[in-house]
Motif scaffolding. Sequence first.
Motif, PDB file in Angstrom:
ATOM      1  N   LYS A   2      -4.855   3.537  13.371  1.00 36.22           N
ATOM      2  CA  LYS A   2      -4.556   2.667  12.245  1.00 36.22           C
ATOM      3  C   LYS A   2      -5.732   1.743  11.976  1.00 36.22           C
ATOM      4  O   LYS A   2      -6.254   1.100  12.875  1.00 36.22           O
ATOM      5  CB  LYS A   2      -3.287   1.863  12.518  1.00 36.22           C
ATOM      6  N   LYS A  40     -10.082  -4.387  -2.834  1.00 33.18           N
ATOM      7  CA  LYS A  40      -9.288  -3.624  -3.812  1.00 33.18           C
ATOM      8  C   LYS A  40      -8.973  -2.232  -3.291  1.00 33.18           C
ATOM      9  O   LYS A  40      -7.839  -1.745  -3.427  1.00 33.18           O
ATOM     10  CB  LYS A  40     -10.038  -3.526  -5.139  1.00 33.18           C
ATOM     11  N   ARG A  41      -9.957  -1.572  -2.684  1.00 33.01           N
ATOM     12  CA  ARG A  41      -9.742  -0.231  -2.146  1.00 33.01           C
ATOM     13  C   ARG A  41      -8.764  -0.253  -0.978  1.00 33.01           C
ATOM     14  O   ARG A  41      -7.927   0.647  -0.836  1.00 33.01           O
ATOM     15  CB  ARG A  41     -11.081   0.373  -1.747  1.00 33.01           C
ATOM     16  N   GLU A  43      -6.352  -2.467  -0.527  1.00 27.66           N
ATOM     17  CA  GLU A  43      -5.030  -2.698  -1.125  1.00 27.66           C
ATOM     18  C   GLU A  43      -4.433  -1.403  -1.667  1.00 27.66           C
ATOM     19  O   GLU A  43      -3.269  -1.089  -1.426  1.00 27.66           O
ATOM     20  CB  GLU A  43      -5.153  -3.687  -2.291  1.00 27.66           C
ATOM     21  N   LYS A  44      -5.255  -0.681  -2.400  1.00 24.92           N
ATOM     22  CA  LYS A  44      -4.812   0.568  -3.018  1.00 24.92           C
ATOM     23  C   LYS A  44      -4.392   1.598  -1.968  1.00 24.92           C
ATOM     24  O   LYS A  44      -3.489   2.402  -2.188  1.00 24.92           O
ATOM     25  CB  LYS A  44      -5.954   1.135  -3.868  1.00 24.92           C
ATOM     26  N   SER A  45      -5.038   1.574  -0.809  1.00 25.08           N
ATOM     27  CA  SER A  45      -4.755   2.529   0.264  1.00 25.08           C
ATOM     28  C   SER A  45      -3.776   1.988   1.307  1.00 25.08           C
ATOM     29  O   SER A  45      -3.575   2.599   2.356  1.00 25.08           O
ATOM     30  CB  SER A  45      -6.067   2.912   0.961  1.00 25.08           C
ATOM     31  N   ASN A  46      -3.202   0.812   1.042  1.00 26.94           N
ATOM     32  CA  ASN A  46      -2.269   0.172   1.976  1.00 26.94           C
ATOM     33  C   ASN A  46      -2.880  -0.083   3.354  1.00 26.94           C
ATOM     34  O   ASN A  46      -2.202   0.033   4.380  1.00 26.94           O
ATOM     35  CB  ASN A  46      -0.978   0.988   2.101  1.00 26.94           C
ATOM     36  N   VAL A  47      -4.160  -0.407   3.365  1.00 29.12           N
ATOM     37  CA  VAL A  47      -4.849  -0.787   4.599  1.00 29.12           C
ATOM     38  C   VAL A  47      -4.686  -2.301   4.756  1.00 29.12           C
ATOM     39  O   VAL A  47      -4.996  -3.054   3.826  1.00 29.12           O
ATOM     40  CB  VAL A  47      -6.350  -0.398   4.537  1.00 29.12           C
ATOM     41  N   PRO A  48      -4.193  -2.781   5.883  1.00 30.77           N
ATOM     42  CA  PRO A  48      -4.040  -4.217   6.086  1.00 30.77           C
ATOM     43  C   PRO A  48      -5.384  -4.948   5.953  1.00 30.77           C
ATOM     44  O   PRO A  48      -6.426  -4.415   6.340  1.00 30.77           O
ATOM     45  CB  PRO A  48      -3.516  -4.335   7.521  1.00 30.77           C
ATOM     46  N   LYS A  88      -3.041  -9.719  -0.667  1.00 33.24           N
ATOM     47  CA  LYS A  88      -2.041  -9.896   0.383  1.00 33.24           C
ATOM     48  C   LYS A  88      -2.679  -9.499   1.709  1.00 33.24           C
ATOM     49  O   LYS A  88      -3.279  -8.437   1.828  1.00 33.24           O
ATOM     50  CB  LYS A  88      -0.833  -9.025   0.099  1.00 33.24           C
ATOM     51  N   GLY A  89      -2.592 -10.369   2.667  1.00 30.72           N
ATOM     52  CA  GLY A  89      -3.176 -10.099   3.976  1.00 30.72           C
ATOM     53  C   GLY A  89      -2.834 -11.217   4.928  1.00 30.72           C
ATOM     54  O   GLY A  89      -2.013 -12.080   4.623  1.00 30.72           O
ATOM     55  N   ASN A 112       0.414  -4.536  15.790  1.00 34.25           N
ATOM     56  CA  ASN A 112       0.427  -3.695  14.600  1.00 34.25           C
ATOM     57  C   ASN A 112      -0.263  -2.350  14.822  1.00 34.25           C
ATOM     58  O   ASN A 112      -0.445  -1.585  13.873  1.00 34.25           O
ATOM     59  CB  ASN A 112      -0.207  -4.435  13.420  1.00 34.25           C
TER      60      ASN A 112
END
Length: 127
Positions: A2, A40-41, A43-48, A88-89, A112
């Motif tokens: 992850k 932005k990338r 966020e788009k990929s749901n990477v924390p 968001k983070g 996590n």
Amino acid sequence: MKQALMVLDIQNDYFSDQVRMTVAKHQIEPTINGINDLIKRAEKSNVPIIYIRNEFERTHVLSNLLRKFTALKGSKGAEFDERLLKAKGVYFSKKEADVFSNPSLITYLNSNGINDLIVTGAFIFIQ
């Protein structure tokens, strides 16, 4: 495996017009733009996204002198640069140069299952 994106030290004392310890002026905008693109990338990929900033204790006079009194806890200089995208983070502070000196960060990474970091920012030291 992850992943998480770790954004380090994009703070007023390093990137604003009234800097105390600057990144080269011609590199400020491209650096912030590049980091914002990574955010932005992620966020788009749901990477924390993990935001880290220096917040040095005022009582450490010798260390602060060597750092030109940058990023003192509670100061405007310790705040994130306003151009940094705040997605968001999670946020962690550090009182030492080593980001892993903050046990709360280690706990967050372990709880996590994060074992792969994409690291970006200012003043990144690898030992």
